[in-house]
Design a protein around this motif. Structure first.
Motif, PDB file in Angstrom:
ATOM      1  N   ARG A 139       0.829  -1.204   0.000  1.00  0.00           N
ATOM      2  CA  ARG A 139       0.000   0.000   0.000  1.00  0.00           C
ATOM      3  C   ARG A 139       0.870   1.263   0.000  1.00  0.00           C
ATOM      4  NH1 ARG A 139      -2.655   0.605   4.789  1.00  0.00           N
ATOM      5  NH2 ARG A 139      -4.002   2.108   3.781  1.00  0.00           N
ATOM      6  N   ARG A 189       1.843   3.401  -2.314  1.00  0.00           N
ATOM      7  CA  ARG A 189       1.302   4.578  -3.015  1.00  0.00           C
ATOM      8  C   ARG A 189       0.245   5.278  -2.163  1.00  0.00           C
ATOM      9  NH1 ARG A 189      -2.519   5.953  -7.420  1.00  0.00           N
ATOM     10  NH2 ARG A 189      -1.520   7.611  -8.590  1.00  0.00           N
ATOM     11  N   ARG A 190      -0.655   4.510  -1.589  1.00  0.00           N
ATOM     12  CA  ARG A 190      -1.711   5.069  -0.735  1.00  0.00           C
ATOM     13  C   ARG A 190      -1.107   5.755   0.492  1.00  0.00           C
ATOM     14  NH1 ARG A 190      -6.547   6.647  -1.509  1.00  0.00           N
ATOM     15  NH2 ARG A 190      -5.956   8.360  -0.226  1.00  0.00           N
ATOM     16  N   PHE A 213       0.459   9.051  -0.416  1.00  0.00           N
ATOM     17  CA  PHE A 213      -0.578  10.063  -0.624  1.00  0.00           C
ATOM     18  C   PHE A 213      -1.105  10.567   0.721  1.00  0.00           C
ATOM     19  CE2 PHE A 213      -4.973  11.415  -1.209  1.00  0.00           C
ATOM     20  CZ  PHE A 213      -4.826  12.353  -2.230  1.00  0.00           C
ATOM     21  N   ASP A 214      -1.342   9.629   1.636  1.00  0.00           N
ATOM     22  CA  ASP A 214      -1.880   9.981   2.954  1.00  0.00           C
ATOM     23  C   ASP A 214      -0.893  10.760   3.811  1.00  0.00           C
ATOM     24  OD1 ASP A 214      -4.218   8.678   2.242  1.00  0.00           O
ATOM     25  OD2 ASP A 214      -3.808   6.881   3.456  1.00  0.00           O
ATOM     26  N   GLU A 243       1.239  13.599   0.329  1.00  0.00           N
ATOM     27  CA  GLU A 243       1.594  13.342  -1.065  1.00  0.00           C
ATOM     28  C   GLU A 243       3.110  13.247  -1.239  1.00  0.00           C
ATOM     29  OE1 GLU A 243      -0.657  15.605  -3.940  1.00  0.00           O
ATOM     30  OE2 GLU A 243      -2.420  15.573  -2.660  1.00  0.00           O
TER      31      GLU A 243
END
Length: 80
Positions: free
Chosen positions: A10, A12-13, A16-17, A20
């Protein structure tokens, strides 16, 4: 038909969280190249155990929240 790799993530998520965060920023924080982070993120390369723990540490989460492992049919012992 392509099979899903046994280890997924996870990243990438989580990037972002966490404001970014870029792949380059994550790479700098764990002592790797951006290209290596991209390969890990896209499931083209499995990180070392140390790198996996470093990635989890950056995001302040347990390693299991970053990486997931799914046993394949070949991993089942004695048909169990």
């Amino acid at each position: 038909m392509a099979t899903q790799p046994p280890i997924t993530n996870r990243i990438r998520r989580l990037r972002f969280d966490h404001g970014e965060m870029t792949q380059a920023e994550l790479a700098d924080r764990i002592g790797m190249t951006r290209q290596t982070v991209a390969a890990i993120e896209h499931n083209k390369y499995s990180p070392s155990l140390e790198a996996a723990f470093r990635i989890a540490e950056v995001f302040g989460v347990e390693i299991g929240e970053v990486f997931q492992w799914k046993a394949g049919d070949g991993d089942k012992e004695n048909g169990k």
